[in-house]
Structures are given as C-alpha cells and as structure tokens.
Design an enzyme around this catalytic site. Structure first.
Site, PDB file in Angstrom:
ATOM      1  N   ARG A   1       0.852  -1.185   0.000  1.00 58.21           N
ATOM      2  CA  ARG A   1       0.000   0.000   0.000  1.00 58.21           C
ATOM      3  C   ARG A   1       0.888   1.236   0.000  1.00 58.21           C
ATOM      4  NH1 ARG A   1      -4.855  -1.242  -1.977  1.00 58.21           N
ATOM      5  NH2 ARG A   1      -5.939  -2.862  -0.764  1.00 58.21           N
TER       6      ARG A   1
ATOM      7  N   GLU B   1      -1.523  -5.826  -7.245  1.00 60.21           N
ATOM      8  CA  GLU B   1      -2.129  -7.143  -7.072  1.00 60.21           C
ATOM      9  C   GLU B   1      -1.290  -8.278  -7.647  1.00 60.21           C
ATOM     10  OE1 GLU B   1      -5.790  -6.328  -9.040  1.00 60.21           O
ATOM     11  OE2 GLU B   1      -6.798  -5.651  -7.215  1.00 60.21           O
TER      12      GLU B   1
ATOM     13  N   GLU C   1      -9.354 -11.444  -6.328  1.00 60.91           N
ATOM     14  CA  GLU C   1      -8.095 -11.245  -5.600  1.00 60.91           C
ATOM     15  C   GLU C   1      -7.535 -12.538  -5.017  1.00 60.91           C
ATOM     16  OE1 GLU C   1      -8.390  -8.188  -2.660  1.00 60.91           O
ATOM     17  OE2 GLU C   1      -8.287  -6.589  -4.166  1.00 60.91           O
TER      18      GLU C   1
ATOM     19  N   ALA D   1     -10.710  -7.120  -0.726  1.00 63.04           N
ATOM     20  CA  ALA D   1     -11.553  -5.929  -0.611  1.00 63.04           C
ATOM     21  C   ALA D   1     -11.426  -5.083  -1.857  1.00 63.04           C
ATOM     22  CB  ALA D   1     -11.148  -5.114   0.620  1.00 63.04           C
TER      23      ALA D   1
ATOM     24  N   GLU E   1     -14.690  -9.585  -5.314  1.00 63.65           N
ATOM     25  CA  GLU E   1     -13.333  -9.316  -4.845  1.00 63.65           C
ATOM     26  C   GLU E   1     -12.671 -10.587  -4.312  1.00 63.65           C
ATOM     27  OE1 GLU E   1     -11.620  -6.688  -5.287  1.00 63.65           O
ATOM     28  OE2 GLU E   1     -13.177  -5.307  -5.952  1.00 63.65           O
TER      29      GLU E   1
END
Length: 219
Positions: free
Chosen positions: A85, A167, A118, A97, A114
């Site tokens: 992040r 990702e 993900e 998320a 999601e």
C-alpha cells in the site's frame, strides 16, 4: 462552580445507534476530482456562540464506498492477503476488498467478486458482518464487511481476472481466527477493514454466528 452551565448534553437511555442527519450546506466546490474519488469543500451552517449560525468550511474526500470479504473455512481460519500500500509505505495483511465501482452492483456481490478476483475463492453462504465509516472526520467512505462461509478454490477460467500493479505479488495465507485476533490486538495487523472484520467475526463466533443476518449475492 455550582450551577454553571455545561457544554455537554447527556442521554440516559435509548438504543445505541448512529442516525442520519444533514446540516444545511450554503455552497460546495470540487477541489480535485480523480478516477474514483474527489476532494470537496462544503460551506456548512453550524451552531456558533450566542445561538447564531456560522458558515464553516469542511474539506473531505467524496468516496463511493468499499467492501471487504472475510472468508472463514470449516477449520475457523481466515483468508488474508499481503499487499503493498503506497500511501502508508507498508505491506499490509488485509481481507480481499475493493471499491464499489460497478454501477448497480450490490455490496455483497462486490465482496464475492473481490474474493474471486483477488484470492481465487468463492463462498457458499454470505452474512453481514460489519458496517463502518473508517474516517468520518474527513471522508465519506463507508466500508461494509461480509462473512463468507464454505469457501472453495476456483480454477483460473472461473476467476476471469488479470492481476496488475499492486495485485501482481499478493501473498495468500489462511490464519486461525484466534491468531488473527491476536495480531490485531498486538498492532501487527493495522488495515482497518481487516481489524474490524476479524474482531467482529470473533465476537459473532461466540454465538456460532447466529446473530448475523444472511446476505444474498444474487437477486
């Protein structure tokens, strides 16, 4: 000091619940508009001294909202993802998320999507777990966390999603709910949706999740 007025109002009873309220906005302007969010300034009528209103500027992030999926398997393990992040310069352990950026998609359907995109999993049953405003002092963002029971792994054809940017190198781990709770309490897991979701799941598990409301992904 006896008899002096107090600036605080006390409420002795009633259900502990937030309630909607909207104060008069004299004017508003967009300072910045991005792909998914905008920074706005509202000039709001607020109570002033002596009973007269004051118009006060309030800057905030206008956000479409987000969801998170807490997948819990038959061994009471939580599926978590490690992701970079940039704003906080950390790799964080999170729940699958994402932002509510699909027009007309129900929040629980976004959570299921999601989880699929993900993490490559689907869940058999979904429940409403937590609903909160992470930063109400400067953002309109609302995060809804859903509990997914009976997770099953999907093959690549069923996932149908190309991972890019942050990702591409996410790490998946199944963690016992108890271990996840301890990580939150010790400050080792600091993502807001993960912390709220994990603690809410732990509280709900004491009653075998009977207090949770079912959430359907379709219809």
């Amino acid at each position: 000091m006896t008899g002096e007025p107090t600036p605080f109002q006390e409420e002795a009873s009633g259900a502990l619940a937030d309630r909607p309220e909207s104060w008069k906005v004299e004017r508003t302007s967009a300072v910045y508009s991005g792909a998914k969010t905008a920074t706005r300034v509202d000039h709001v009528h607020m109570p002033g001294r002596g009973g007269a209103d004051e118009v006060v500027a309030r800057e905030y992030l206008d956000h479409p909202g987000a969801v998170a999926a807490l997948a819990l398997d038959e061994r009471e393990r939580v599926l978590m993802l490690d992701q970079y992040r940039h704003p906080v310069a950390h790799r964080l352990w999170e729940l699958p998320a994402g932002v509510r950026d699909e027009e007309g998609e129900r929040p629980v359907a976004t959570a299921a999507r999601e989880l699929r995109e993900e993490a490559g999993f689907a869940a058999e049953d979904w429940y409403e777990l937590a609903d909160f405003f992470p930063s109400p002092g400067f953002s309109s963002e609302r995060i809804q966390v859903f509990l997914g029971r009976g997770p099953t792994r999907l093959d690549e054809a069923e996932i149908g999603f190309d991972r890019i940017h942050e990702e591409t190198d996410m790490v998946l781990r199944w963690v016992s709910l108890q271990e996840a709770v301890q990580a939150v309490l010790e400050g080792r897991v600091r993502n807001g949706a993960a912390a709220v979701g994990v603690l809410a799941a732990a509280a709900a598990s004491r009653g075998s999740f009977a207090s949770l409301r079912s959430a359907r992904t379709g219809g």
